[in-house]
Design an enzyme around this catalytic site. Structure first.
Site, mmCIF file in Angstrom:
data_model
loop_
_atom_site.group_PDB
_atom_site.id
_atom_site.type_symbol
_atom_site.label_atom_id
_atom_site.label_comp_id
_atom_site.label_asym_id
_atom_site.label_seq_id
_atom_site.Cartn_x
_atom_site.Cartn_y
_atom_site.Cartn_z
ATOM 1 N N THR A 92 0.949 -1.396 0.073
ATOM 2 C CA THR A 92 -0.245 -0.051 -0.288
ATOM 3 C C THR A 92 1.016 1.652 -0.132
ATOM 4 O OG1 THR A 92 -1.489 -1.526 0.940
ATOM 5 C CG2 THR A 92 -1.430 1.318 1.474
ATOM 6 N N LYS A 167 -7.214 1.688 -3.159
ATOM 7 C CA LYS A 167 -6.805 0.772 -1.502
ATOM 8 C C LYS A 167 -7.173 1.586 -0.785
ATOM 9 C CE LYS A 167 -5.076 -2.263 1.702
ATOM 10 N NZ LYS A 167 -4.307 -2.311 1.532
ATOM 11 N N LYS A 235 0.190 4.970 8.514
ATOM 12 C CA LYS A 235 1.186 4.662 7.070
ATOM 13 C C LYS A 235 0.090 5.649 6.380
ATOM 14 C CE LYS A 235 2.433 1.858 4.712
ATOM 15 N NZ LYS A 235 1.226 1.219 3.829
#
Length: 280
Positions: A92, A167, A235
């Site tokens: 990701t 995502k 993150k």
């Protein structure tokens, strides 16, 4: 297919194992060699460097923690790639970085797909991950047999970066559900309710979800070990906020703030279910 697999952590290791069990020849690399031992025992080749892993491969798959890791590894991939290589980043990461890598790869004859996944370690082990893909459709078709080993669903969202953006949409949803599930668990316990009875009530309704089941199972056991680390959660959510540009994503910002407070006390290696500590 000859597959180089770079990154064998919580997600990468079971994914690589699925690809190996599907009959592909897999060469693995991890900066911590001990994390390749199980795959080696199952027949994977172990490389001592990214360059050695990439040499002779048709497909490179990366599953790495942070965008900086992705950028560093792809610098090495591009340097050592052979003709007609397809590189698939399942990490990701940032949509802008995915677009940059695709452009740099094209200049070297390497097709780079961004293909982040959702489903957690359980989905990786079962081969039922949802894969969100951005990049060239022809390259995606070529690596179909590799993705088939790990995926229950593969959706092509568009050009480079589109998979990463999809995502981050997923992670925005995960953020809200995670915090809500932890607060709901705390509320039920605070009020003296039987957690099993509460779950029996909410699971069949619109509030039920696999993520709720996972989080409440962990909380019921007092288990803060990660299915998804707080460090990686923060993150991802930070990347989602950056991708939102001028949007006011106040719910997302709230979850980031709560997660950062919990991380400061309990550490970034805890699972996302540790958000309950903020409520308590």
């Amino acid at each position: 297919m000859r597959v180089a697999w770079i990154g064998t952590g919580l997600m990468g290791e079971p994914m690589a194992r699925r690809v190996l069990e599907a009959g592909h020849r897999v060469t693995v690399f991890n900066r911590t060699p001990a994390r390749t031992a199980d795959l080696a025992s199952r027949g994977a080749d172990v490389a001592g460097s990214v360059a050695a892993a990439v040499a002779g491969s048709e497909v490179v798959v990366t599953m790495l923690p942070y965008p900086a890791d992705v950028e560093r590894v792809y610098g090495e991939v591009f340097e050592h790639a052979g003709a007609d290589l397809v590189a698939v980043d399942c990490s990701t990461s940032a949509p802008a970085l995915a677009r940059d890598l695709a452009e740099r790869g094209a200049a070297r004859g390497v097709a780079v797909l961004d293909a982040p996944v959702s489903g957690g370690p359980a989905g990786a082990q079962a081969g039922t991950l949802s894969v969100m893909v951005g990049g060239d459709a022809t390259a995606l078709e070529r690596i179909g047999p590799v993705l088939a080993a790990v995926a229950g669903t593969v959706v092509h969202h568009g050009g480079p970066g589109a998979g990463q953006l999809a995502k981050l949409v997923n992670q925005t949803l995960v953020a809200g559900v995670t915090l809500a599930a932890c607060e709901a668990y705390a509320l039920a316990g605070h009020g003296g309710l039987d957690i099993e009875k509460v779950l029996a009530s909410v699971r069949p309704g619109v509030a039920g979800s696999p993520l709720l089941d996972f989080l409440w199972g962990k909380l019921r056991a007092g288990d803060l070990e990660p299915g998804f680390k707080l460090d990686h959660f923060i993150k991802d959510l930070t990347l989602a906020g950056e991708a939102g540009g001028g949007l006011e994503l106040s719910g997302l910002a709230n979850v980031i703030e709560v997660a950062e407070r919990v991380r400061a006390v309990h550490g970034g290696d805890r699972g996302t279910q540790a958000l309950i500590k903020a409520a308590e």
